[in-house]
Design a protein around this motif. Structure first.
Motif, PDB file in Angstrom:
ATOM      1  N   ARG A  47       0.858  -1.098   0.127  1.00 50.09           N
ATOM      2  CA  ARG A  47      -0.015  -0.116   0.149  1.00 50.09           C
ATOM      3  C   ARG A  47       0.963   1.113  -0.046  1.00 50.09           C
ATOM      4  O   ARG A  47       0.373   2.159  -0.656  1.00 50.09           O
ATOM      5  N   SER A  48       2.015   1.236   0.634  1.00 57.25           N
ATOM      6  CA  SER A  48       2.657   2.416   0.836  1.00 57.25           C
ATOM      7  C   SER A  48       3.408   2.700  -0.591  1.00 57.25           C
ATOM      8  O   SER A  48       3.516   3.786  -1.071  1.00 57.25           O
ATOM      9  N   ILE A  49       3.885   1.772  -1.446  1.00 59.33           N
ATOM     10  CA  ILE A  49       4.241   1.908  -2.665  1.00 59.33           C
ATOM     11  C   ILE A  49       3.223   2.476  -3.426  1.00 59.33           C
ATOM     12  O   ILE A  49       3.382   3.440  -4.388  1.00 59.33           O
ATOM     13  N   ALA A  50       1.991   1.863  -3.598  1.00 66.87           N
ATOM     14  CA  ALA A  50       0.794   2.327  -4.206  1.00 66.87           C
ATOM     15  C   ALA A  50       0.611   3.705  -3.954  1.00 66.87           C
ATOM     16  O   ALA A  50       0.424   4.848  -4.806  1.00 66.87           O
ATOM     17  N   MET A  51       0.607   4.288  -2.657  1.00 65.53           N
ATOM     18  CA  MET A  51       0.499   5.585  -2.337  1.00 65.53           C
ATOM     19  C   MET A  51       1.560   6.423  -2.715  1.00 65.53           C
ATOM     20  O   MET A  51       1.498   7.673  -3.132  1.00 65.53           O
ATOM     21  N   LEU A  52       2.606   5.723  -2.843  1.00 64.57           N
ATOM     22  CA  LEU A  52       4.028   6.693  -3.291  1.00 64.57           C
ATOM     23  C   LEU A  52       3.712   7.082  -4.699  1.00 64.57           C
ATOM     24  O   LEU A  52       4.204   8.127  -4.931  1.00 64.57           O
ATOM     25  N   PHE A  53       3.581   6.159  -5.611  1.00 64.82           N
ATOM     26  CA  PHE A  53       3.361   6.260  -6.962  1.00 64.82           C
ATOM     27  C   PHE A  53       2.134   7.038  -7.536  1.00 64.82           C
ATOM     28  O   PHE A  53       2.147   7.500  -8.631  1.00 64.82           O
ATOM     29  N   THR A  54       1.188   7.136  -6.511  1.00 65.61           N
ATOM     30  CA  THR A  54      -0.319   7.683  -6.894  1.00 65.61           C
ATOM     31  C   THR A  54      -0.246   8.921  -6.257  1.00 65.61           C
ATOM     32  O   THR A  54      -1.460   9.795  -6.061  1.00 65.61           O
ATOM     33  N   LEU A  55       0.612   9.496  -5.558  1.00 63.69           N
ATOM     34  CA  LEU A  55       0.538  10.561  -4.596  1.00 63.69           C
ATOM     35  C   LEU A  55      -0.750  10.533  -3.486  1.00 63.69           C
ATOM     36  O   LEU A  55      -1.736  11.181  -3.558  1.00 63.69           O
ATOM     37  N   GLY A  56      -0.962   9.345  -2.988  1.00 72.08           N
ATOM     38  CA  GLY A  56      -1.730   9.177  -1.856  1.00 72.08           C
ATOM     39  C   GLY A  56      -3.132   8.652  -2.797  1.00 72.08           C
ATOM     40  O   GLY A  56      -4.346   9.130  -1.966  1.00 72.08           O
ATOM     41  N   GLY A  57      -3.127   8.448  -3.755  1.00 71.57           N
ATOM     42  CA  GLY A  57      -4.439   8.050  -4.599  1.00 71.57           C
ATOM     43  C   GLY A  57      -5.086   9.617  -4.912  1.00 71.57           C
ATOM     44  O   GLY A  57      -6.045   9.705  -4.774  1.00 71.57           O
ATOM     45  N   LEU A  58      -4.158  10.564  -5.247  1.00 75.75           N
ATOM     46  CA  LEU A  58      -4.427  11.793  -5.394  1.00 75.75           C
ATOM     47  C   LEU A  58      -5.049  12.458  -4.349  1.00 75.75           C
ATOM     48  O   LEU A  58      -6.056  13.084  -4.392  1.00 75.75           O
ATOM     49  N   GLY A  59      -4.588  11.998  -3.064  1.00 78.37           N
ATOM     50  CA  GLY A  59      -5.034  12.567  -1.896  1.00 78.37           C
ATOM     51  C   GLY A  59      -6.317  12.067  -1.323  1.00 78.37           C
ATOM     52  O   GLY A  59      -6.507  12.109   0.175  1.00 78.37           O
ATOM     53  N   VAL A  60      -6.916  11.168  -2.037  1.00 79.93           N
ATOM     54  CA  VAL A  60      -8.153  10.236  -1.492  1.00 79.93           C
ATOM     55  C   VAL A  60      -7.650   9.215  -0.494  1.00 79.93           C
ATOM     56  O   VAL A  60      -8.168   9.244   0.558  1.00 79.93           O
ATOM     57  N   TRP A  61      -6.682   8.607  -0.759  1.00 74.21           N
ATOM     58  CA  TRP A  61      -6.251   7.469   0.273  1.00 74.21           C
ATOM     59  C   TRP A  61      -5.850   8.312   1.384  1.00 74.21           C
ATOM     60  O   TRP A  61      -6.139   7.667   2.813  1.00 74.21           O
ATOM     61  N   THR A  62      -5.125   9.268   1.313  1.00 71.75           N
ATOM     62  CA  THR A  62      -4.484  10.047   2.467  1.00 71.75           C
ATOM     63  C   THR A  62      -5.398  10.555   3.409  1.00 71.75           C
ATOM     64  O   THR A  62      -5.249  10.466   4.614  1.00 71.75           O
ATOM     65  N   LEU A  63      -6.225  11.058   2.854  1.00 70.94           N
ATOM     66  CA  LEU A  63      -7.420  11.726   3.586  1.00 70.94           C
ATOM     67  C   LEU A  63      -8.344  10.370   4.247  1.00 70.94           C
ATOM     68  O   LEU A  63      -8.614  10.523   5.448  1.00 70.94           O
ATOM     69  N   ALA A  64      -8.617   9.248   3.633  1.00 71.34           N
ATOM     70  CA  ALA A  64      -9.198   8.366   4.264  1.00 71.34           C
ATOM     71  C   ALA A  64      -8.323   7.752   5.275  1.00 71.34           C
ATOM     72  O   ALA A  64      -8.892   7.295   6.583  1.00 71.34           O
TER      73      ALA A  64
END
Length: 95
Positions: A47-64
């Protein structure tokens, strides 16, 4: 009885050295959340790598993750504690 107590103390000491802190996870989320830093801290490499390359799912995953980091810390700690206790042959009733 002393041998059991010694094993419990050793297991607790080992657990204390590897358990994760929710405050640290939230601090990392605050600073590096968009890059998945808090997920790296918790051992969620995929999940970390996925967030790294998508910038946190364009911020959505980061906010969640604002709502899920605390629960994930508890889950990781519970699994680590159970593994350590099992390795020392201790049945952990608190899980």
């Amino acid at each position: 009885m002393d041998e059991l107590r010694y094993r419990v103390l050793r297991a607790e000491s080992e657990y204390d050295s590897v358990k994760k802190d929710a405050r640290v996870a939230y601090g990392i989320w605050l600073v590096l959340g968009i890059f998945g830093g808090h997920r790296f801290y918790l051992g969620d490499t995929g999940r970390s790598i996925a967030m790294l390359f998508t910038l946190g799912g364009l911020g959505v995953w980061t906010l969640a993750d604002l709502f899920f980091v605390g629960r994930r810390v508890r889950t990781v700690n519970r699994a680590r504690r159970a593994a350590i206790m099992a390795r020392y042959g201790i049945v952990d009733a608190s899980s």
